[in-house]
Design an enzyme around this catalytic site. Structure first.
Site, mmCIF file in Angstrom:
data_model
loop_
_atom_site.group_PDB
_atom_site.id
_atom_site.type_symbol
_atom_site.label_atom_id
_atom_site.label_comp_id
_atom_site.label_asym_id
_atom_site.label_seq_id
_atom_site.Cartn_x
_atom_site.Cartn_y
_atom_site.Cartn_z
ATOM 1 N N ALA A 113 0.593 -1.158 0.066
ATOM 2 C CA ALA A 113 0.115 -0.035 -0.012
ATOM 3 C C ALA A 113 1.033 1.297 0.057
ATOM 4 C CB ALA A 113 -0.966 -0.015 1.227
ATOM 5 N N ASP A 114 0.361 2.327 -0.515
ATOM 6 C CA ASP A 114 1.113 3.730 -0.432
ATOM 7 C C ASP A 114 -0.171 4.848 -0.300
ATOM 8 O OD1 ASP A 114 3.974 4.772 -0.571
ATOM 9 O OD2 ASP A 114 2.597 6.080 -1.637
ATOM 10 N N THR A 115 0.436 5.806 0.099
ATOM 11 C CA THR A 115 -0.711 6.803 0.475
ATOM 12 C C THR A 115 0.117 7.976 -0.029
ATOM 13 O OG1 THR A 115 -1.949 5.938 2.307
ATOM 14 C CG2 THR A 115 -1.933 8.292 1.953
#
Length: 189
Positions: free
Chosen positions: A69-71
């Site tokens: 995941a990445d934000t």
């Protein structure tokens, strides 16, 4: 017994995954996070989540799916990463003060040669923030390792006037979408 591997060092993602009652083991998913020339914000965050999941797959026992995941935080097409200094954080929070920005979180689940991805975009509107408030916030230490120089789930939440979208995605992992994607991949095994 763990159902998946999590390719993330983020304590926030670990907490959110625990809320879903998904058992996991940690695996290293470190990658080069530089944005490619001409790459859109959405393409960038989806690529990072995918590469983290794929790197996690390579570093795992390859016996269960890997979640990456990445934000990112975006203001007027500009990516606002983690601050490099106090001055950088002041500049970022000054930009966000009184304005609306987007937080995009992408997730990817990798298993063998298959990878499933999705992304969630949320709007966040900040109240007006004074320079004194920004400097006091910097002194808490919270903004120093956060994209956009703030944490909505922490002290930085006091600056948030309104959100439209997924709160958990802003924190770092969209709960509903993550549960659906992980269960879809697990059912295909």
């Amino acid at each position: 017994m763990a159902q998946i591997y999590l390719a993330s060092r983020s304590p926030r993602r670990r907490e959110l995954l625990t809320q879903l009652n998904i058992q996991y083991d940690l695996v290293d998913g470190d990658i080069d996070e530089r944005q490619l020339t001409g790459e859109s914000a959405t393409d960038y965050v989806v690529r990072l989540a995918s590469e983290k999941a794929q790197q996690g797959w390579r570093n795992s026992a390859q016996d269960k799916p890997v979640l990456g995941a990445d934000t990112i935080v975006v203001y007027q097409q500009q990516l606002l990463g983690k601050p490099q200094s106090q001055q950088d954080a002041v500049q970022t929070l000054t930009l966000l003060s009184g304005n609306k920005h987007q937080v995009i979180t992408a997730i990817a689940v990798c298993y063998q040669q298959s990878i499933e991805t999705l992304w969630v975009e949320s709007d966040v509107e900040f109240a007006d923030i004074s320079k004194d408030e920004i400097l006091a916030y910097w002194q808490t230490g919270e903004p120093q390792d956060k994209a956009g120089s703030y944490a909505i789930q922490g002290i930085g939440g006091q600056f948030v006037k309104r959100i439209q979208g997924s709160y958990s995605a802003i924190v770092g992992l969209p709960l509903y979408e993550t549960k659906q994607l992980v269960h879809k991949v697990i059912q295909q095994l």
